[in-house]
Write a protein that holds these residues in place. Sequence first.
Motif, PDB file in Angstrom:
ATOM      1  N   PRO A 176      -3.828  88.025  85.205  1.00  0.00           N
ATOM      2  CA  PRO A 176      -4.111  88.756  83.959  1.00  0.00           C
ATOM      3  C   PRO A 176      -5.567  88.621  83.518  1.00  0.00           C
ATOM      4  CG  PRO A 176      -2.786  86.783  83.532  1.00  0.00           C
ATOM      5  CD  PRO A 176      -2.806  86.974  85.013  1.00  0.00           C
ATOM      6  N   SER A 177      -6.201  87.492  83.822  1.00  0.00           N
ATOM      7  CA  SER A 177      -7.607  87.303  83.449  1.00  0.00           C
ATOM      8  C   SER A 177      -8.494  88.311  84.177  1.00  0.00           C
ATOM      9  CB  SER A 177      -8.060  85.874  83.780  1.00  0.00           C
ATOM     10  OG  SER A 177      -7.324  84.936  83.038  1.00  0.00           O
ATOM     11  N   TYR A 178      -8.185  88.586  85.424  1.00  0.00           N
ATOM     12  CA  TYR A 178      -8.975  89.560  86.197  1.00  0.00           C
ATOM     13  C   TYR A 178      -8.893  90.942  85.568  1.00  0.00           C
ATOM     14  CZ  TYR A 178      -9.797  93.121  89.763  1.00  0.00           C
ATOM     15  OH  TYR A 178     -10.221  94.243  90.422  1.00  0.00           O
ATOM     16  N   TYR A 179      -7.678  91.382  85.261  1.00  0.00           N
ATOM     17  CA  TYR A 179      -7.519  92.718  84.688  1.00  0.00           C
ATOM     18  C   TYR A 179      -8.249  92.854  83.349  1.00  0.00           C
ATOM     19  CZ  TYR A 179      -3.957  93.825  88.194  1.00  0.00           C
ATOM     20  OH  TYR A 179      -3.304  94.081  89.378  1.00  0.00           O
ATOM     21  N   SER A 180      -8.145  91.841  82.523  1.00  0.00           N
ATOM     22  CA  SER A 180      -8.789  91.888  81.208  1.00  0.00           C
ATOM     23  C   SER A 180     -10.306  91.936  81.347  1.00  0.00           C
ATOM     24  CB  SER A 180      -8.366  90.664  80.385  1.00  0.00           C
ATOM     25  OG  SER A 180      -9.038  90.640  79.151  1.00  0.00           O
ATOM     26  N   THR A 181     -10.847  91.088  82.199  1.00  0.00           N
ATOM     27  CA  THR A 181     -12.300  91.025  82.383  1.00  0.00           C
ATOM     28  C   THR A 181     -12.838  92.323  82.977  1.00  0.00           C
ATOM     29  OG1 THR A 181     -12.151  88.637  82.747  1.00  0.00           O
ATOM     30  CG2 THR A 181     -14.161  89.721  83.471  1.00  0.00           C
ATOM     31  N   ARG A 182     -12.123  92.868  83.941  1.00  0.00           N
ATOM     32  CA  ARG A 182     -12.590  94.103  84.586  1.00  0.00           C
ATOM     33  C   ARG A 182     -12.502  95.295  83.636  1.00  0.00           C
ATOM     34  NH1 ARG A 182     -11.858  98.499  88.104  1.00  0.00           N
ATOM     35  NH2 ARG A 182     -13.099  98.343  90.019  1.00  0.00           N
ATOM     36  N   ALA A 183     -11.466  95.352  82.827  1.00  0.00           N
ATOM     37  CA  ALA A 183     -11.331  96.460  81.865  1.00  0.00           C
ATOM     38  C   ALA A 183     -12.498  96.453  80.881  1.00  0.00           C
ATOM     39  CB  ALA A 183     -10.006  96.333  81.123  1.00  0.00           C
ATOM     40  N   ASP A 184     -12.876  95.289  80.406  1.00  0.00           N
ATOM     41  CA  ASP A 184     -14.017  95.197  79.478  1.00  0.00           C
ATOM     42  C   ASP A 184     -15.310  95.648  80.149  1.00  0.00           C
ATOM     43  OD1 ASP A 184     -12.322  94.223  77.540  1.00  0.00           O
ATOM     44  OD2 ASP A 184     -12.809  92.114  77.898  1.00  0.00           O
ATOM     45  N   ALA A 185     -15.482  95.271  81.406  1.00  0.00           N
ATOM     46  CA  ALA A 185     -16.707  95.633  82.120  1.00  0.00           C
ATOM     47  C   ALA A 185     -16.775  97.142  82.361  1.00  0.00           C
ATOM     48  CB  ALA A 185     -16.775  94.882  83.450  1.00  0.00           C
ATOM     49  N   VAL A 186     -15.659  97.758  82.717  1.00  0.00           N
ATOM     50  CA  VAL A 186     -15.630  99.210  82.949  1.00  0.00           C
ATOM     51  C   VAL A 186     -15.903  99.968  81.654  1.00  0.00           C
ATOM     52  CG1 VAL A 186     -14.138 101.146  83.584  1.00  0.00           C
ATOM     53  CG2 VAL A 186     -14.124  99.058  84.962  1.00  0.00           C
ATOM     54  N   GLU A 187     -15.346  99.476  80.556  1.00  0.00           N
ATOM     55  CA  GLU A 187     -15.555 100.139  79.262  1.00  0.00           C
ATOM     56  C   GLU A 187     -17.039 100.160  78.886  1.00  0.00           C
ATOM     57  OE1 GLU A 187     -13.800  99.976  74.683  1.00  0.00           O
ATOM     58  OE2 GLU A 187     -13.406  98.329  76.088  1.00  0.00           O
ATOM     59  N   LYS A 188     -17.753  99.118  79.253  1.00  0.00           N
ATOM     60  CA  LYS A 188     -19.180  99.028  78.898  1.00  0.00           C
ATOM     61  C   LYS A 188     -20.065  99.888  79.793  1.00  0.00           C
ATOM     62  CE  LYS A 188     -18.782  94.389  76.946  1.00  0.00           C
ATOM     63  NZ  LYS A 188     -19.136  92.959  77.051  1.00  0.00           N
ATOM     64  N   LEU A 189     -19.491 100.553  80.792  1.00  0.00           N
ATOM     65  CA  LEU A 189     -20.271 101.464  81.629  1.00  0.00           C
ATOM     66  C   LEU A 189     -20.668 102.717  80.857  1.00  0.00           C
ATOM     67  CD1 LEU A 189     -18.355 101.276  85.040  1.00  0.00           C
ATOM     68  CD2 LEU A 189     -20.553 100.244  84.487  1.00  0.00           C
ATOM     69  N   GLY A 190     -19.939 103.018  79.767  1.00  0.00           N
ATOM     70  CA  GLY A 190     -20.251 104.202  78.963  1.00  0.00           C
ATOM     71  C   GLY A 190     -19.949 105.492  79.696  1.00  0.00           C
ATOM     72  N   LEU A 191     -18.841 105.537  80.388  1.00  0.00           N
ATOM     73  CA  LEU A 191     -18.479 106.720  81.165  1.00  0.00           C
ATOM     74  C   LEU A 191     -18.016 107.852  80.252  1.00  0.00           C
ATOM     75  CD1 LEU A 191     -16.446 104.949  83.984  1.00  0.00           C
ATOM     76  CD2 LEU A 191     -18.833 105.685  84.055  1.00  0.00           C
ATOM     77  N   PRO A 192     -18.136 109.104  80.695  1.00  0.00           N
ATOM     78  CA  PRO A 192     -17.612 110.227  79.901  1.00  0.00           C
ATOM     79  C   PRO A 192     -16.111 110.082  79.696  1.00  0.00           C
ATOM     80  CG  PRO A 192     -19.037 111.013  81.664  1.00  0.00           C
ATOM     81  CD  PRO A 192     -18.806 109.564  81.923  1.00  0.00           C
ATOM     82  N   LYS A 193     -15.667 110.434  78.518  1.00  0.00           N
ATOM     83  CA  LYS A 193     -14.236 110.344  78.255  1.00  0.00           C
ATOM     84  C   LYS A 193     -13.815 111.400  77.253  1.00  0.00           C
ATOM     85  CE  LYS A 193     -14.923 106.659  74.842  1.00  0.00           C
ATOM     86  NZ  LYS A 193     -14.537 105.271  74.455  1.00  0.00           N
ATOM     87  N   THR A 194     -12.578 111.772  77.303  1.00  0.00           N
ATOM     88  CA  THR A 194     -12.006 112.784  76.424  1.00  0.00           C
ATOM     89  C   THR A 194     -10.882 112.162  75.612  1.00  0.00           C
ATOM     90  OG1 THR A 194     -12.513 114.561  77.997  1.00  0.00           O
ATOM     91  CG2 THR A 194     -10.857 115.021  76.314  1.00  0.00           C
ATOM     92  N   THR A 195     -10.947 112.408  74.297  1.00  0.00           N
ATOM     93  CA  THR A 195      -9.888 111.920  73.419  1.00  0.00           C
ATOM     94  C   THR A 195      -9.238 113.109  72.729  1.00  0.00           C
ATOM     95  OG1 THR A 195     -11.446 111.621  71.577  1.00  0.00           O
ATOM     96  CG2 THR A 195     -11.066 109.726  73.009  1.00  0.00           C
TER      97      THR A 195
END
Length: 292
Positions: A176-195
Amino acid sequence: LLLDSFGCQRKSCFVGKPLNNSVTKSNHQQKRRLLTPQPQKKHNFIMSCVRAYKKKAIKDAESILSGGKKTLTSIEEAAAKLFPHEELSKAQKAFEDDLTANGLDCANALLAEAIPTVRDLISTGVMDVHTLERYIFLHIPQMEDGNNFGVTVQMTISKFLKETREEWSKLLDEFPSYYSTRADAVEKLGLPKTTSSETKTESKSQSTGGEKGDENKTSTSLVKEEKTSNGAKTDVHRLNHVVAIDVKFYGTLRAALITLFNGYITIFDNMEKNQEKLLAPKGGGGGAMGMY
């Protein structure tokens, strides 16, 4: 009538024959024995229950030990198949190519395949150690003075089993630590997203006394809104951070299999070398429970 010490007559305090105290006491004791549960029966029930679980523990432990070669082979095969890169730098290059081809927010394909297998192997190992611990515990003899070397052997191997189980259990915390850490890192990439959002409004009205009589009206409105952000230019250091997280976990999983393999083979070796002391620590079945 009875005569007192002065020869005078006095009335007896008993009606009919006097009570025989010894007979009455005996009757009470007999009733008490009938009503009181017999401890020997309870003791026999407990011993019978323990014997049954002891037999099962022996059967389960023998299954684990006899299948030792198969277990070790499965760990080696998983390590060879799931971790093809001996050097972490080669794993890094493969992960960078994977992100470029499949998108910066995609899961790591190699780790996605490795994680379930490694996690299952570790979890199975933890349960196997629990079984072997129970196998030893149920062969510990009654406490008494002297001739306790065999018990010392049991305690030493039990201590090693406990430490191994705890070490393997901590490996499961990494997932679970891996998934949490990687999700935070991907979010900080600032990728395009649609809401998107959806709002539903419902209103009711009631009127009376009109030309058409009483009326109830309900109106519903639905508003949908979608927002798209173009994102920012991907920072190379942020991207390297995501890759580094994958590389680190790749090394962690591979090391976990090595730890698992070393733990298993040490357990098998210790239990084979000390089999006689584990089964009969007092020698000749002296500490057993009538099963040998």
